[in-house]
Motif scaffolding. Structure first.
Motif, mmCIF file in Angstrom:
data_model
loop_
_atom_site.group_PDB
_atom_site.id
_atom_site.type_symbol
_atom_site.label_atom_id
_atom_site.label_comp_id
_atom_site.label_asym_id
_atom_site.label_seq_id
_atom_site.Cartn_x
_atom_site.Cartn_y
_atom_site.Cartn_z
ATOM 1 N N HIS A 6 0.862 -1.168 0.000
ATOM 2 C CA HIS A 6 0.000 0.000 0.000
ATOM 3 C C HIS A 6 0.904 1.224 0.000
ATOM 4 O O HIS A 6 1.506 1.579 1.018
ATOM 5 C CB HIS A 6 -0.905 0.005 1.234
ATOM 6 C CG HIS A 6 -1.881 -1.121 1.221
ATOM 7 N ND1 HIS A 6 -3.033 -1.089 0.478
ATOM 8 C CD2 HIS A 6 -1.869 -2.317 1.844
ATOM 9 C CE1 HIS A 6 -3.694 -2.212 0.657
ATOM 10 N NE2 HIS A 6 -3.005 -2.983 1.476
ATOM 11 N N ARG A 8 1.629 5.008 0.068
ATOM 12 C CA ARG A 8 0.989 6.252 0.477
ATOM 13 C C ARG A 8 1.650 7.381 -0.274
ATOM 14 O O ARG A 8 2.856 7.348 -0.511
ATOM 15 C CB ARG A 8 1.162 6.479 1.979
ATOM 16 C CG ARG A 8 0.449 5.456 2.798
ATOM 17 C CD ARG A 8 0.668 5.567 4.276
ATOM 18 N NE ARG A 8 1.341 6.774 4.722
ATOM 19 C CZ ARG A 8 1.607 7.039 5.985
ATOM 20 N NH1 ARG A 8 1.267 6.185 6.918
ATOM 21 N NH2 ARG A 8 2.224 8.140 6.336
ATOM 22 N N TRP A 10 3.566 10.774 -0.872
ATOM 23 C CA TRP A 10 4.674 11.308 -0.064
ATOM 24 C C TRP A 10 4.218 12.428 0.850
ATOM 25 O O TRP A 10 4.753 12.602 1.941
ATOM 26 C CB TRP A 10 5.802 11.796 -0.964
ATOM 27 C CG TRP A 10 5.385 12.912 -1.887
ATOM 28 C CD1 TRP A 10 4.888 12.784 -3.139
ATOM 29 C CD2 TRP A 10 5.417 14.303 -1.610
ATOM 30 N NE1 TRP A 10 4.604 14.006 -3.670
ATOM 31 C CE2 TRP A 10 4.917 14.969 -2.754
ATOM 32 C CE3 TRP A 10 5.821 15.070 -0.510
ATOM 33 C CZ2 TRP A 10 4.807 16.355 -2.819
ATOM 34 C CZ3 TRP A 10 5.711 16.453 -0.576
ATOM 35 C CH2 TRP A 10 5.211 17.080 -1.722
ATOM 36 N N LEU A 12 1.561 12.662 2.584
ATOM 37 C CA LEU A 12 0.945 12.168 3.815
ATOM 38 C C LEU A 12 1.999 11.901 4.885
ATOM 39 O O LEU A 12 1.691 11.947 6.074
ATOM 40 C CB LEU A 12 0.138 10.905 3.542
ATOM 41 C CG LEU A 12 -1.184 11.102 2.805
ATOM 42 C CD1 LEU A 12 -1.894 9.770 2.628
ATOM 43 C CD2 LEU A 12 -2.072 12.084 3.543
ATOM 44 N N ASP A 13 3.228 11.633 4.472
ATOM 45 C CA ASP A 13 4.304 11.448 5.441
ATOM 46 C C ASP A 13 4.696 12.773 6.087
ATOM 47 O O ASP A 13 5.247 12.791 7.182
ATOM 48 C CB ASP A 13 5.526 10.833 4.774
ATOM 49 C CG ASP A 13 5.256 9.410 4.307
ATOM 50 O OD1 ASP A 13 4.399 8.742 4.922
ATOM 51 O OD2 ASP A 13 5.900 8.985 3.328
#
Length: 51
Positions: A6, A8, A10, A12-13
């Motif tokens: 999955h 995510r 980048w 969201l980090d």
């Protein structure tokens, strides 16, 4: 079956770091605002005593 990765996006980090940065900026701005209010009041009260 192979495990599905999955991925995510980048950005969201970066959200937790951005939240911490914005909170710190607001705390610093609030402290600066209180400091300016306190020093401005002292300067105004001294100005009135010279009359």
């Amino acid at each position: 079956m192979a495990k599905e990765q999955h991925l995510r996006p980048w950005f969201l980090d970066l959200v937790p770091a951005l939240v911490v940065f914005l909170a710190a900026a607001h705390v610093i701005a609030l402290g600066y605002w209180i400091y300016r209010l306190a020093t401005d009041r002292r300067a105004q009260s001294q100005r009135g005593k010279f009359h």
